[in-house]
Design an enzyme around this catalytic site. Sequence first.
Site, short mmCIF file in Angstrom:
data_model
loop_
_atom_site.label_atom_id
_atom_site.label_comp_id
_atom_site.label_asym_id
_atom_site.label_seq_id
_atom_site.Cartn_x
_atom_site.Cartn_y
_atom_site.Cartn_z
CE LYS A 152 -3.10 -2.09 3.38
NZ LYS A 152 -3.71 -1.87 4.72
N GLY A 153 2.08 1.12 0.43
CA GLY A 153 2.89 2.28 0.76
C GLY A 153 3.04 3.31 -0.34
CG ASP A 211 6.41 3.03 0.46
OD1 ASP A 211 6.63 1.99 -0.21
OD2 ASP A 211 6.08 3.00 1.65
CG ASP A 247 14.32 -1.50 5.10
OD1 ASP A 247 15.53 -1.31 5.28
OD2 ASP A 247 13.54 -1.78 6.04
CE LYS A 295 15.39 1.84 7.18
NZ LYS A 295 14.21 1.77 8.07
CG PHE A 346 10.09 2.72 12.19
CD1 PHE A 346 9.22 2.89 11.11
CD2 PHE A 346 9.86 1.65 13.06
CE1 PHE A 346 8.16 2.02 10.89
CE2 PHE A 346 8.80 0.77 12.84
CZ PHE A 346 7.95 0.96 11.76
CG ASP A 357 2.48 0.79 7.64
OD1 ASP A 357 3.45 0.58 6.90
OD2 ASP A 357 1.94 -0.09 8.32
NE ARG A 417 -0.69 1.79 5.18
CZ ARG A 417 0.33 1.01 4.83
NH1 ARG A 417 1.33 1.47 4.13
NH2 ARG A 417 0.36 -0.27 5.21
C1 PRP Z 1 7.20 -1.80 2.56
C2 PRP Z 1 7.41 -0.75 1.47
C3 PRP Z 1 8.12 -1.53 0.38
C4 PRP Z 1 8.86 -2.61 1.15
C5 PRP Z 1 10.30 -2.27 1.20
O1 PRP Z 1 6.05 -2.50 2.27
O2 PRP Z 1 6.20 -0.22 1.02
O3 PRP Z 1 7.23 -2.11 -0.54
O4 PRP Z 1 8.32 -2.63 2.48
O5 PRP Z 1 11.00 -3.18 2.00
P1 PRP Z 1 12.15 -4.14 1.46
O6 PRP Z 1 13.06 -3.33 0.60
O7 PRP Z 1 12.80 -4.59 2.73
O8 PRP Z 1 11.50 -5.27 0.71
P2 PRP Z 1 5.30 -3.41 3.32
O9 PRP Z 1 5.57 -4.85 2.99
O10 PRP Z 1 5.61 -2.95 4.72
O11 PRP Z 1 3.78 -3.15 2.98
P3 PRP Z 1 2.96 -1.77 2.83
O12 PRP Z 1 3.48 -1.09 1.57
O13 PRP Z 1 1.56 -2.24 2.70
O14 PRP Z 1 3.22 -0.95 4.06
#
Ligand code: PRP
Length: 175
Positions: free
Chosen positions: A42-43, A99, A102, A130, A151, A158, A164
């Site tokens: 969703k991010g 978004d 990581d 990041k 964070f 979120d 969000r």
């Molecule tokens: C978050 C963010 C990225 C992903 C990045 O999504 O939106 O898609 O993590 O992390 P990574 O590089 O370690 O894979 P999340 O799975 O938390 O879901 P969300 O977008 O619904 O918050």
Amino acid sequence: MTSYKKNLLFDAQTIAGRVQQLAKDIAASHPDDPLVFVGILKGSFMFMADLVRAMDRPCEIDFARISSYGSETVSSGKLDVIMDVGISLKGRAVIIVDDIVDTGLTLSEYRKHLQVQCPASVATVALIDKTGRREKEVDVDYYGFRIEGGFVVGYGLDCDENYRNLPAIYVLEED
Ligand code: PRP
């Protein structure tokens, strides 16, 4: 329950400026291609909405929903495509929009996943790159901001589904 203090990292105006520039950069490197933007939910929803509104030409838009963390805050190393893109990507110039990058797992694995459809090209854009916890090498072709850690929440990002909706980006700190 943990309570957090949020410290402003990027205000709405700063984000808007970077998003405009990213749209220009993407357009400049794809002068002739009709672009397909694929947002990872969703991010990415807020970034995607602003980014495509800043594009000065027709483009197509779709979304995918991917789970990489389950309920944990540590990467499982696995990618689960819960909802995939519906537009045919064969021969298309695709921009994957997220978004935040990581560990790099989501973007690197989903990029590979899309290659099966034989797009003409795939580029990636993340509002935040990041870098401090990278596990998978991934090309982030365009990024808005690069940070080492923290964070971060707001503008789509979120913490347990909260924050969000905030128009700015904050770093959470335990109170
Ligand atoms: C978050 C963010 C990225 C992903 C990045 O999504 O939106 O898609 O993590 O992390 P990574 O590089 O370690 O894979 P999340 O799975 O938390 O879901 P969300 O977008 O619904 O918050």
